[in-house]
Design a protein around this motif. Structure first.
Motif, PDB file in Angstrom:
ATOM      1  N   ASN A  84      37.480  34.341  36.309  1.00  0.00           N
ATOM      2  CA  ASN A  84      38.118  33.170  37.047  1.00  0.00           C
ATOM      3  C   ASN A  84      38.975  32.430  36.323  1.00  0.00           C
ATOM      4  O   ASN A  84      39.971  31.952  36.500  1.00  0.00           O
ATOM      5  CB  ASN A  84      37.059  32.720  37.789  1.00  0.00           C
ATOM      6  CG  ASN A  84      36.607  33.411  39.028  1.00  0.00           C
ATOM      7  OD1 ASN A  84      37.120  34.425  39.541  1.00  0.00           O
ATOM      8  ND2 ASN A  84      35.262  32.851  39.495  1.00  0.00           N
ATOM      9  N   GLU A 110      42.323  34.137  35.429  1.00  0.00           N
ATOM     10  CA  GLU A 110      43.273  34.220  36.617  1.00  0.00           C
ATOM     11  C   GLU A 110      43.725  32.846  36.880  1.00  0.00           C
ATOM     12  O   GLU A 110      44.801  32.809  37.387  1.00  0.00           O
ATOM     13  CB  GLU A 110      42.489  34.946  37.819  1.00  0.00           C
ATOM     14  CG  GLU A 110      42.305  36.333  37.502  1.00  0.00           C
ATOM     15  CD  GLU A 110      41.024  36.986  38.399  1.00  0.00           C
ATOM     16  OE1 GLU A 110      40.541  36.452  39.225  1.00  0.00           O
ATOM     17  OE2 GLU A 110      40.382  38.178  37.663  1.00  0.00           O
ATOM     18  N   TYR A 150      46.773  32.503  34.491  1.00  0.00           N
ATOM     19  CA  TYR A 150      47.831  33.332  35.111  1.00  0.00           C
ATOM     20  C   TYR A 150      48.569  32.572  36.027  1.00  0.00           C
ATOM     21  O   TYR A 150      49.800  32.578  36.266  1.00  0.00           O
ATOM     22  CB  TYR A 150      47.374  34.635  35.594  1.00  0.00           C
ATOM     23  CG  TYR A 150      48.345  35.312  36.109  1.00  0.00           C
ATOM     24  CD1 TYR A 150      49.521  35.809  35.544  1.00  0.00           C
ATOM     25  CD2 TYR A 150      48.445  35.798  37.553  1.00  0.00           C
ATOM     26  CE1 TYR A 150      50.682  36.763  36.222  1.00  0.00           C
ATOM     27  CE2 TYR A 150      49.496  36.449  38.206  1.00  0.00           C
ATOM     28  CZ  TYR A 150      50.296  36.939  37.252  1.00  0.00           C
ATOM     29  OH  TYR A 150      51.681  37.698  38.189  1.00  0.00           O
ATOM     30  N   HIS A 180      35.820  41.888  39.982  1.00  0.00           N
ATOM     31  CA  HIS A 180      37.237  41.751  39.582  1.00  0.00           C
ATOM     32  C   HIS A 180      38.272  42.591  40.528  1.00  0.00           C
ATOM     33  O   HIS A 180      39.228  42.167  40.952  1.00  0.00           O
ATOM     34  CB  HIS A 180      37.513  41.837  38.229  1.00  0.00           C
ATOM     35  CG  HIS A 180      38.790  41.613  37.968  1.00  0.00           C
ATOM     36  ND1 HIS A 180      39.426  40.510  37.957  1.00  0.00           N
ATOM     37  CD2 HIS A 180      39.775  42.320  36.913  1.00  0.00           C
ATOM     38  CE1 HIS A 180      40.692  40.504  37.532  1.00  0.00           C
ATOM     39  NE2 HIS A 180      40.745  41.603  37.041  1.00  0.00           N
ATOM     40  N   ILE A 212      41.202  41.704  43.112  1.00  0.00           N
ATOM     41  CA  ILE A 212      42.488  42.431  42.972  1.00  0.00           C
ATOM     42  C   ILE A 212      42.934  42.995  44.474  1.00  0.00           C
ATOM     43  O   ILE A 212      44.168  42.673  44.671  1.00  0.00           O
ATOM     44  CB  ILE A 212      42.564  43.354  41.778  1.00  0.00           C
ATOM     45  CG1 ILE A 212      42.571  42.645  40.482  1.00  0.00           C
ATOM     46  CG2 ILE A 212      43.818  44.248  41.695  1.00  0.00           C
ATOM     47  CD1 ILE A 212      42.197  43.560  39.083  1.00  0.00           C
TER      48      ILE A 212
END
Length: 279
Positions: free
Chosen positions: A75, A78, A81, A238, A242
């Motif tokens: 997490n 992400e 990102y 994960h 996605i």
């Protein structure tokens, strides 16, 4: 290319080129102590659209990294990102991971608790395709009891369970099972129902992950279980993140056939799960 050259010069021998053409790289990250206690390996694949339009595809590998630790770290990556869309982020990821490892080193006395996985342990009866029925060593249902008890809706209906097509490789077999769920109590009921099946209960691993969207709080209730296959539950969760699936439980059963599969086992777990989710 500039990013790769910079990373290579910053991290030296800890940086490894796995496949130049496919842009697959690996970096070993430690906690900066003279004798590191906590370390992990970050593997990244840079897709054609990186960094402008696509995130790196990554794997986090460490014997101690599983369950909630894996989910929290994934997490964090992400979030980085999303906060830096369109920018090169590998350096930020590496330093975030190092920060987490240093925190662990400072806050914990003992060495990481490394539970041997089936692939790492010696298999006594590896030639038998199905092991004799034995109770699950760490009953995952126990973990759901307190969450499920919070649900006040009484005995909820058992959701329908869909079984995917099995994948067999070198005598190991993988099969995914999927059920729509909207409460932790339903997750618990589906797991109990699956474990009533003697073949599923005798699997070497029953890896699972679930994601439930809570309308009132506009947040996800999600969790995962490795069942002895290090980090497999986190990888499964994960994948679900996605694919942006919600209100679903996925269980992947693996029957070990006596031949080590290495990283291919994670590919089969994900492929099983992806197939059953797409169906």
């Amino acid at each position: 290319i500039d990013e790769i050259e910079a990373l290579s010069s910053i991290y030296g021998e800890d940086w490894c080129v796995v496949d130049e053409d496919e842009k697959i790289y690996c970096i070993k990250i430690g906690d900066c102590l003279d004798q590191p206690k906590w370390s992990l390996c970050l593997q990244v694949i840079l897709p054609p659209g990186y960094p402008a339009a696509e995130p790196p595809i990554y794997q986090l590998n460490a014997p101690w990294l599983r369950g909630q630790d894996y989910v929290q770290l994934a997490n964090s990556l992400e979030e980085i990102y999303l906060q830096n869309l369109g920018e090169s982020i590998i350096y930020l990821w590496v330093e975030k991971i190092r920060e987490v490892l240093i925190e662990k080193a400072q806050s914990s006395g003992p060495e990481p608790d490394i539970k041997k996985t089936t692939e790492e342990a010696d298999e006594a009866d590896g030639d038998d395709f199905l092991l004799e029925y034995q109770p699950i060593q760490e009953d995952p249902i126990q973990m759901l009891n307190c969450l499920a008890s919070e649900s006040q809706e009484g005995d909820e209906e058992l959701p329908p369970i869909h079984h995917g097509n099995p994948i067999t490789d070198r005598r190991s077999t993988f099969q995914a099972h999927l059920a729509p769920v909207v409460t932790p109590r339903q997750v618990k009921r589906v797991l109990e129902k699956l474990y009533e099946n003697k073949k599923i209960a005798s699997a070497t691993h029953n890896i699972y992950a679930y994601r439930i969207f809570c309308e009132d709080k506009q947040t996800f209730l999600q969790d995962c279980e490795d069942d002895g296959e290090t980090a497999a539950g986190g990888r499964l969760l994960h994948l679900m993140q996605i694919l942006n699936v919600q209100n679903v439980l996925v269980v992947v059963s693996r029957w070990y056939g006596g031949i080590l599969l290495g990283p291919d086992r994670f590919k089969h777990i994900n492929n099983c799960a992806r197939s059953v989710l797409v169906e």
